[in-house]
Scaffold this motif. Structure first.
Motif, short mmCIF file in Angstrom:
data_model
loop_
_atom_site.label_atom_id
_atom_site.label_comp_id
_atom_site.label_asym_id
_atom_site.label_seq_id
_atom_site.Cartn_x
_atom_site.Cartn_y
_atom_site.Cartn_z
N MET A 1 51.25 38.77 52.51
CA MET A 1 49.97 39.47 52.53
C MET A 1 49.08 38.93 51.41
O MET A 1 49.50 38.78 50.28
N LYS A 2 47.84 38.65 51.75
CA LYS A 2 46.88 38.11 50.79
C LYS A 2 46.35 39.23 49.90
O LYS A 2 45.91 40.27 50.38
N SER A 3 46.41 39.02 48.60
CA SER A 3 45.85 40.02 47.69
C SER A 3 44.46 39.57 47.28
O SER A 3 44.18 38.38 47.18
N THR A 4 43.62 40.55 47.05
CA THR A 4 42.26 40.23 46.61
C THR A 4 42.08 40.72 45.19
O THR A 4 42.61 41.75 44.80
N THR A 5 41.35 39.96 44.44
CA THR A 5 41.05 40.32 43.07
C THR A 5 39.96 41.39 43.08
O THR A 5 38.95 41.23 43.79
N PRO A 6 40.15 42.46 42.34
CA PRO A 6 39.10 43.48 42.30
C PRO A 6 37.79 42.89 41.79
O PRO A 6 37.79 42.02 40.92
N ILE A 7 36.69 43.39 42.34
CA ILE A 7 35.37 42.93 41.92
C ILE A 7 35.04 43.56 40.59
O ILE A 7 35.16 44.76 40.42
N LYS A 8 34.63 42.73 39.65
CA LYS A 8 34.22 43.24 38.34
C LYS A 8 32.72 43.57 38.44
O LYS A 8 31.87 42.69 38.45
N ARG A 9 32.45 44.85 38.54
CA ARG A 9 31.09 45.31 38.73
C ARG A 9 30.54 45.81 37.40
O ARG A 9 31.23 46.52 36.66
N ALA A 10 29.30 45.45 37.11
CA ALA A 10 28.62 45.97 35.92
C ALA A 10 28.61 47.49 36.01
O ALA A 10 28.37 48.05 37.08
N PRO A 11 28.87 48.18 34.91
CA PRO A 11 28.92 49.65 34.95
C PRO A 11 27.66 50.27 35.54
O PRO A 11 27.73 51.29 36.23
N GLU A 12 26.52 49.65 35.31
CA GLU A 12 25.25 50.20 35.80
C GLU A 12 25.14 50.11 37.32
O GLU A 12 24.36 50.84 37.93
N LEU A 119 25.91 39.59 47.37
CA LEU A 119 24.59 39.87 46.78
C LEU A 119 24.69 40.50 45.39
O LEU A 119 24.03 40.04 44.45
N PHE A 120 25.50 41.53 45.23
CA PHE A 120 25.58 42.18 43.93
C PHE A 120 26.14 41.25 42.86
O PHE A 120 25.76 41.34 41.70
N ALA A 121 27.00 40.34 43.25
CA ALA A 121 27.53 39.36 42.28
C ALA A 121 26.39 38.50 41.73
O ALA A 121 26.33 38.23 40.53
#
Length: 154
Positions: A1-12, A119-121
């Motif tokens: 199973m492929k694991s995905t790295t969690p997206i590091k989102r700016a707190p804002e 887009l958010f990245a």
């Protein structure tokens, strides 16, 4: 199973991602309701409630404060705005109920995943601290309150 790295989102931007979570749940609710052969008008009534109470405001916030961080002619911004227009039309349509509900489920899911993964990245990379702070300030701190009267998905 492929694991995905969690997206590091700016707190804002995290509150917007939280909104997206509720949008993905809407997609699941539509799909589940249709699989259970729930009356389409009942599903549409909930979808309309969600759109009016949460999604319209979310789109407006993104368009006014988030998308403007990148240039208006940016291909990703153009795509996001086009998808918002398409989704608005689908939500506001009163004809072809089954087709529209299926398209809302598919298109909204795809749109949210595009915003979160792509887009958010880009916006996060380009945004100044001041722009991120403004997004945080204008986003409603209110928690999502479910429409308990509509529970057709349980």
């Amino acid at each position: 199973m492929k694991s995905t790295t969690p997206i590091k989102r700016a707190p804002e931007l995290r509150p917007l991602s939280h909104d997206h979570h509720h949008g993905l749940l809407l997609c699941w609710k539509i799909k589940t309701g249709m699989a259970k052969n729930i009356d389409l008008q009942r599903i549409k009534k909930y979808v309309d409630w969600f759109y009016e109470i949460y999604l319209k405001t979310h789109f407006e916030l993104e368009e006014k404060y988030v998308f403007t961080i990148l240039e208006a002619d940016n291909a990703l911004i153009e795509q996001a705005l086009k998808e918002h227009r398409t989704l608005n039309d689908l939500f506001e349509s009163t004809s072809d109920l089954e087709i529209n509900l299926k398209r809302i489920e598919k298109d909204l899911d795809s749109h949210i995943r595009f915003e979160e993964r792509v887009l958010f990245a880009e916006i996060q990379k380009a945004a100044t601290k001041e722009q991120l702070k403004k997004i945080e300030e204008i986003h409603s701190k209110e928690a999502f309150i479910e429409n308990e009267d509509a529970d057709f998905w349980s």
